[in-house]
Design a protein around this motif. Structure first.
Motif, PDB file in Angstrom:
ATOM      1  N   GLN A 118      11.819   8.342   2.619  1.00 36.48           N
ATOM      2  CA  GLN A 118      11.351   8.686   3.963  1.00 36.48           C
ATOM      3  C   GLN A 118       9.954   8.139   4.197  1.00 36.48           C
ATOM      4  O   GLN A 118       9.656   7.579   5.258  1.00 36.48           O
ATOM      5  CB  GLN A 118      11.367  10.200   4.145  1.00 36.48           C
ATOM      6  N   GLN A 119       9.095   8.308   3.204  1.00 32.11           N
ATOM      7  CA  GLN A 119       7.719   7.820   3.334  1.00 32.11           C
ATOM      8  C   GLN A 119       7.694   6.310   3.474  1.00 32.11           C
ATOM      9  O   GLN A 119       6.957   5.756   4.296  1.00 32.11           O
ATOM     10  CB  GLN A 119       6.907   8.247   2.113  1.00 32.11           C
ATOM     11  N   ILE A 120       8.518   5.607   2.687  1.00 30.91           N
ATOM     12  CA  ILE A 120       8.584   4.148   2.759  1.00 30.91           C
ATOM     13  C   ILE A 120       9.086   3.707   4.132  1.00 30.91           C
ATOM     14  O   ILE A 120       8.541   2.771   4.741  1.00 30.91           O
ATOM     15  CB  ILE A 120       9.498   3.598   1.648  1.00 30.91           C
ATOM     16  N   ALA A 121      10.113   4.382   4.632  1.00 29.03           N
ATOM     17  CA  ALA A 121      10.659   4.025   5.945  1.00 29.03           C
ATOM     18  C   ALA A 121       9.639   4.226   7.058  1.00 29.03           C
ATOM     19  O   ALA A 121       9.483   3.377   7.946  1.00 29.03           O
ATOM     20  CB  ALA A 121      11.915   4.849   6.220  1.00 29.03           C
ATOM     21  N   LEU A 122       8.923   5.338   7.009  1.00 29.36           N
ATOM     22  CA  LEU A 122       7.948   5.649   8.054  1.00 29.36           C
ATOM     23  C   LEU A 122       6.770   4.681   8.035  1.00 29.36           C
ATOM     24  O   LEU A 122       6.247   4.309   9.091  1.00 29.36           O
ATOM     25  CB  LEU A 122       7.450   7.086   7.899  1.00 29.36           C
ATOM     26  N   LYS A 123       6.349   4.283   6.841  1.00 31.29           N
ATOM     27  CA  LYS A 123       5.186   3.402   6.728  1.00 31.29           C
ATOM     28  C   LYS A 123       5.550   1.924   6.884  1.00 31.29           C
ATOM     29  O   LYS A 123       4.809   1.158   7.501  1.00 31.29           O
ATOM     30  CB  LYS A 123       4.511   3.615   5.369  1.00 31.29           C
ATOM     31  N   PRO A 138       0.801  -1.234   0.000  1.00 31.25           N
ATOM     32  CA  PRO A 138       0.000   0.000   0.000  1.00 31.25           C
ATOM     33  C   PRO A 138       0.830   1.278   0.000  1.00 31.25           C
ATOM     34  O   PRO A 138       0.420   2.288  -0.586  1.00 31.25           O
ATOM     35  CB  PRO A 138      -0.836  -0.130   1.275  1.00 31.25           C
ATOM     36  N   THR A 139       1.992   1.242   0.614  1.00 28.53           N
ATOM     37  CA  THR A 139       2.863   2.415   0.626  1.00 28.53           C
ATOM     38  C   THR A 139       3.358   2.729  -0.781  1.00 28.53           C
ATOM     39  O   THR A 139       3.386   3.899  -1.196  1.00 28.53           O
ATOM     40  CB  THR A 139       4.068   2.173   1.559  1.00 28.53           C
ATOM     41  N   TYR A 140       3.741   1.712  -1.516  1.00 32.85           N
ATOM     42  CA  TYR A 140       4.216   1.918  -2.887  1.00 32.85           C
ATOM     43  C   TYR A 140       3.076   2.355  -3.804  1.00 32.85           C
ATOM     44  O   TYR A 140       3.273   3.181  -4.698  1.00 32.85           O
ATOM     45  CB  TYR A 140       4.877   0.639  -3.404  1.00 32.85           C
ATOM     46  N   GLN A 141       1.894   1.823  -3.568  1.00 35.60           N
ATOM     47  CA  GLN A 141       0.750   2.213  -4.377  1.00 35.60           C
ATOM     48  C   GLN A 141       0.392   3.676  -4.147  1.00 35.60           C
ATOM     49  O   GLN A 141       0.005   4.386  -5.094  1.00 35.60           O
ATOM     50  CB  GLN A 141      -0.431   1.300  -4.061  1.00 35.60           C
ATOM     51  N   LEU A 149       2.547   6.016  -3.339  1.00 38.77           N
ATOM     52  CA  LEU A 149       3.585   6.791  -4.022  1.00 38.77           C
ATOM     53  C   LEU A 149       3.327   6.851  -5.524  1.00 38.77           C
ATOM     54  O   LEU A 149       3.599   7.872  -6.167  1.00 38.77           O
ATOM     55  CB  LEU A 149       4.959   6.172  -3.751  1.00 38.77           C
ATOM     56  N   ILE A 150       2.812   5.771  -6.078  1.00 38.68           N
ATOM     57  CA  ILE A 150       2.504   5.762  -7.511  1.00 38.68           C
ATOM     58  C   ILE A 150       1.458   6.814  -7.832  1.00 38.68           C
ATOM     59  O   ILE A 150       1.543   7.511  -8.857  1.00 38.68           O
ATOM     60  CB  ILE A 150       2.052   4.356  -7.945  1.00 38.68           C
ATOM     61  N   LYS A 151       0.481   6.977  -6.972  1.00 37.26           N
ATOM     62  CA  LYS A 151      -0.536   8.007  -7.192  1.00 37.26           C
ATOM     63  C   LYS A 151       0.101   9.402  -7.176  1.00 37.26           C
ATOM     64  O   LYS A 151      -0.277  10.277  -7.966  1.00 37.26           O
ATOM     65  CB  LYS A 151      -1.626   7.907  -6.131  1.00 37.26           C
ATOM     66  N   GLU A 152       1.056   9.605  -6.286  1.00 37.92           N
ATOM     67  CA  GLU A 152       1.769  10.890  -6.235  1.00 37.92           C
ATOM     68  C   GLU A 152       2.566  11.105  -7.524  1.00 37.92           C
ATOM     69  O   GLU A 152       2.615  12.220  -8.055  1.00 37.92           O
ATOM     70  CB  GLU A 152       2.698  10.929  -5.025  1.00 37.92           C
ATOM     71  N   PHE A 153       3.197  10.052  -8.002  1.00 39.05           N
ATOM     72  CA  PHE A 153       3.969  10.154  -9.243  1.00 39.05           C
ATOM     73  C   PHE A 153       3.064  10.524 -10.409  1.00 39.05           C
ATOM     74  O   PHE A 153       3.392  11.401 -11.221  1.00 39.05           O
ATOM     75  CB  PHE A 153       4.682   8.826  -9.518  1.00 39.05           C
ATOM     76  N   GLU A 154       1.920   9.866 -10.515  1.00 40.61           N
ATOM     77  CA  GLU A 154       1.006  10.145 -11.625  1.00 40.61           C
ATOM     78  C   GLU A 154       0.442  11.563 -11.541  1.00 40.61           C
ATOM     79  O   GLU A 154       0.171  12.183 -12.569  1.00 40.61           O
ATOM     80  CB  GLU A 154      -0.126   9.118 -11.628  1.00 40.61           C
ATOM     81  N   ALA A 155       0.297  12.064 -10.318  1.00 38.72           N
ATOM     82  CA  ALA A 155      -0.162  13.447 -10.165  1.00 38.72           C
ATOM     83  C   ALA A 155       0.912  14.426 -10.618  1.00 38.72           C
ATOM     84  O   ALA A 155       0.619  15.475 -11.213  1.00 38.72           O
ATOM     85  CB  ALA A 155      -0.540  13.712  -8.708  1.00 38.72           C
ATOM     86  N   ALA A 160      17.578  10.524   3.906  1.00 35.58           N
ATOM     87  CA  ALA A 160      16.289   9.976   4.323  1.00 35.58           C
ATOM     88  C   ALA A 160      16.282   9.556   5.790  1.00 35.58           C
ATOM     89  O   ALA A 160      15.223   9.280   6.350  1.00 35.58           O
ATOM     90  CB  ALA A 160      15.910   8.795   3.441  1.00 35.58           C
ATOM     91  N   TYR A 161      17.450   9.527   6.411  1.00 33.08           N
ATOM     92  CA  TYR A 161      17.522   9.175   7.832  1.00 33.08           C
ATOM     93  C   TYR A 161      17.270  10.421   8.679  1.00 33.08           C
ATOM     94  O   TYR A 161      18.148  10.933   9.362  1.00 33.08           O
ATOM     95  CB  TYR A 161      18.874   8.544   8.168  1.00 33.08           C
ATOM     96  N   THR A 162      16.056  10.920   8.613  1.00 32.60           N
ATOM     97  CA  THR A 162      15.674  12.113   9.355  1.00 32.60           C
ATOM     98  C   THR A 162      15.406  11.754  10.815  1.00 32.60           C
ATOM     99  O   THR A 162      15.317  10.565  11.184  1.00 32.60           O
ATOM    100  CB  THR A 162      14.408  12.727   8.760  1.00 32.60           C
ATOM    101  N   ALA A 163      15.244  12.768  11.636  1.00 35.63           N
ATOM    102  CA  ALA A 163      14.948  12.541  13.060  1.00 35.63           C
ATOM    103  C   ALA A 163      13.666  11.732  13.219  1.00 35.63           C
ATOM    104  O   ALA A 163      13.571  10.853  14.092  1.00 35.63           O
ATOM    105  CB  ALA A 163      14.843  13.879  13.782  1.00 35.63           C
ATOM    106  N   GLU A 164      12.681  12.021  12.381  1.00 36.19           N
ATOM    107  CA  GLU A 164      11.421  11.292  12.468  1.00 36.19           C
ATOM    108  C   GLU A 164      11.605   9.828  12.094  1.00 36.19           C
ATOM    109  O   GLU A 164      11.080   8.927  12.769  1.00 36.19           O
ATOM    110  CB  GLU A 164      10.377  11.936  11.555  1.00 36.19           C
ATOM    111  N   VAL A 165      12.359   9.565  11.035  1.00 34.03           N
ATOM    112  CA  VAL A 165      12.608   8.184  10.610  1.00 34.03           C
ATOM    113  C   VAL A 165      13.379   7.430  11.686  1.00 34.03           C
ATOM    114  O   VAL A 165      13.098   6.254  11.967  1.00 34.03           O
ATOM    115  CB  VAL A 165      13.374   8.166   9.272  1.00 34.03           C
ATOM    116  N   LEU A 166      14.327   8.093  12.318  1.00 33.91           N
ATOM    117  CA  LEU A 166      15.168   7.438  13.323  1.00 33.91           C
ATOM    118  C   LEU A 166      14.463   7.208  14.653  1.00 33.91           C
ATOM    119  O   LEU A 166      15.030   6.611  15.568  1.00 33.91           O
ATOM    120  CB  LEU A 166      16.447   8.255  13.538  1.00 33.91           C
ATOM    121  N   LYS A 167      13.216   7.653  14.777  1.00 34.55           N
ATOM    122  CA  LYS A 167      12.430   7.309  15.965  1.00 34.55           C
ATOM    123  C   LYS A 167      12.097   5.826  15.991  1.00 34.55           C
ATOM    124  O   LYS A 167      11.808   5.264  17.039  1.00 34.55           O
ATOM    125  CB  LYS A 167      11.139   8.140  15.997  1.00 34.55           C
ATOM    126  N   ASP A 168      12.128   5.198  14.813  1.00 30.47           N
ATOM    127  CA  ASP A 168      11.906   3.753  14.724  1.00 30.47           C
ATOM    128  C   ASP A 168      13.160   3.056  15.263  1.00 30.47           C
ATOM    129  O   ASP A 168      14.245   3.184  14.687  1.00 30.47           O
ATOM    130  CB  ASP A 168      11.667   3.357  13.264  1.00 30.47           C
TER     131      ASP A 168
END
Length: 431
Positions: free
Chosen positions: A345-350, A58-61, A63-69, A360-368
């Protein structure tokens, strides 16, 4: 699960044409790899995704919608293909020239083989490769074959040492082992001070032997010298150490269901430490030893061998573009978008997977905690030997490795037998 274990294709390659060349400014606004404005690029991109259909796709799907937009003239046909069957399907489609995807999510261990067969396009100078200096070195190295770049890093992983902090504390161990000898010593202490708990569980899968091989400066083969090295003195030393760990420190291995039993033993607290990858963490945390107390799971690099270096194989997946695609420009743009820092970043978070871009190793991502735990471990990652046949070498090695662990053959004899089988798979290589 291990990465990149496959059977070498025996069919001859079909050369499908030369890819377009060009530059990219990294944001996709000026050059799509052919000198055209990306906004003018049109076409349909078929994408084969091998991520988990329920939890990751679902995360990749999205992103595909964002790409098509962003690129309304480009449409993406998404197909989720099972990881265990995608290699066979892609090879059949690429060889026949019918039904292959424009972009494929490929295991990093398969890139040299696909490149050697001319199934995937070289990407140097195309829009697919944007801001390459931002990629982590280990994942980026998996994209190369004979001096050219054939893929773009998407997600990455490696092997590390996962350990149970509570068991360590009960045994009076204050830090994870930095060497294999320390792992053996710690396992002995754990057995003595924490009854019913073993130090480790040796996975007989040959992929998990790589940290020991790399730690002695050994490898399967040396492409530059065209020499098989799996039975070299360094490799013999590595496997001898693996046998010692098995004999002195491991819970009894059920060779019929080794991986599942290994996982069960660790997540229920019967084993103190494992050599494992980030893909196992969600399973680990579901067990009684870690559920509700996730901080009890410790992360460390694999132990070092006699070279003093802690090294483990780079795993993960890259995006590659089919060389016979009729929509190369659109495929380059799609590959660039899906591997951008924002997308990663979006893939890592989801999905909780490790990004391949430093930014992509932002503070938010590194909370994981899983991502944070493996981020530094990625510094130990190095690619497997870049041979088209590398996947096929795992099977004969594993067969002999199991015999060695079970005491059916000596280390030298077992590795000599593996080297002989390697010789059939690597014509022209000296043994």
């Amino acid at each position: 699960m291990r990465r990149g274990i496959s059977t070498v294709a025996m069919a001859a390659a079909i050369v499908l044409g030369v890819t377009a060349c060009g530059g990219s400014d990294g944001d996709g606004k000026k050059d799509n790899g052919s000198g055209k404005d990306p906004a003018s690029v049109s076409g349909t991109v078929t994408y084969w995704d091998t991520s988990d259909a329920k939890n990751e796709a679902p995360t990749y799907q999205a992103l595909i919608k964002e790409f098509e937009a962003k690129y309304p003239k480009i449409k993406v046909t998404y197909q989720n293909v099972d990881f265990t069957t995608v290699e066979q399907k892609f090879k059949a489609a690429a060889q026949s020239g019918k039904g292959a995807p424009d972009v494929i999510r490929a295991d990093v261990g398969l890139i040299p083989e696909y490149a050697s067969l001319h199934y995937i396009a070289p990407l140097d100078g195309t829009a697919a490769l944007a801001d390459t200096e931002d990629f982590v070195a280990g994942p980026m190295n998996t994209t190369k074959y004979e001096g050219k770049t054939y893929a773009v890093p998407s997600v990455t992983d490696t092997l590390g040492l996962l350990y149970n902090k509570e068991i360590f504390a009960k045994a009076g161990i204050t830090k994870p082992p930095a060497t294999w000898d320390e792992l053996i010593a710690d396992s002995k202490t754990i057995k003595e001070k924490v009854p019913g708990v073993a130090g480790t569980y040796v996975n007989p899968d040959s992929y998990f032997l790589f940290p020991l091989l790399f730690g002695e400066g050994a490898d399967l083969a040396d492409p530059a010298a065209k020499k098989i090295t799996i039975n070299s003195p360094e490799a013999v030393k590595a496997v001898t150490k693996a046998k010692e760990i098995y004999d002195t420190s491991s819970l009894k291995v059920d060779f019929a269901s080794a991986y599942d039993n290994m996982q069960t033993s660790f997540r229920t607290g019967k084993v103190a430490m494992l050599i494992q990858g980030p893909w196992s963490v969600s399973d680990d945390l579901s067990g009684s030893a870690f559920k509700g107390k996730e901080s009890n799971l410790g992360y460390a690099p694999v132990p070092a061998g006699s070279t003093g270096k802690a090294l483990a194989p780079t795993g993960g997946h890259d995006l590659a573009v089919y060389q016979g695609s009729k929509n190369l420009e659109a495929s380059y743009l799609f590959t660039q978008f899906m591997t951008s820092s924002a997308s990663q970043q979006q893939i890592a978070l989801k999905n909780g997977t490790l990004p391949t871009r430093t930014s992509a190793y932002t503070a938010e991502v590194l909370k994981d905690p899983e991502i944070a735990g493996f981020k530094s471990i990625m510094d130990t990652a190095r690619p497997r030997v870049a041979l088209p046949q590398v996947g096929s070498l795992f099977t004969p090695l594993q067969q002999q490795y199991i015999k060695i662990l079970q005491g059916q053959t000596s280390v030298q004899s077992g590795l000599d037998a593996a080297a002989k089988e390697f010789g059939d798979l690597l014509p022209g290589f000296a043994q």
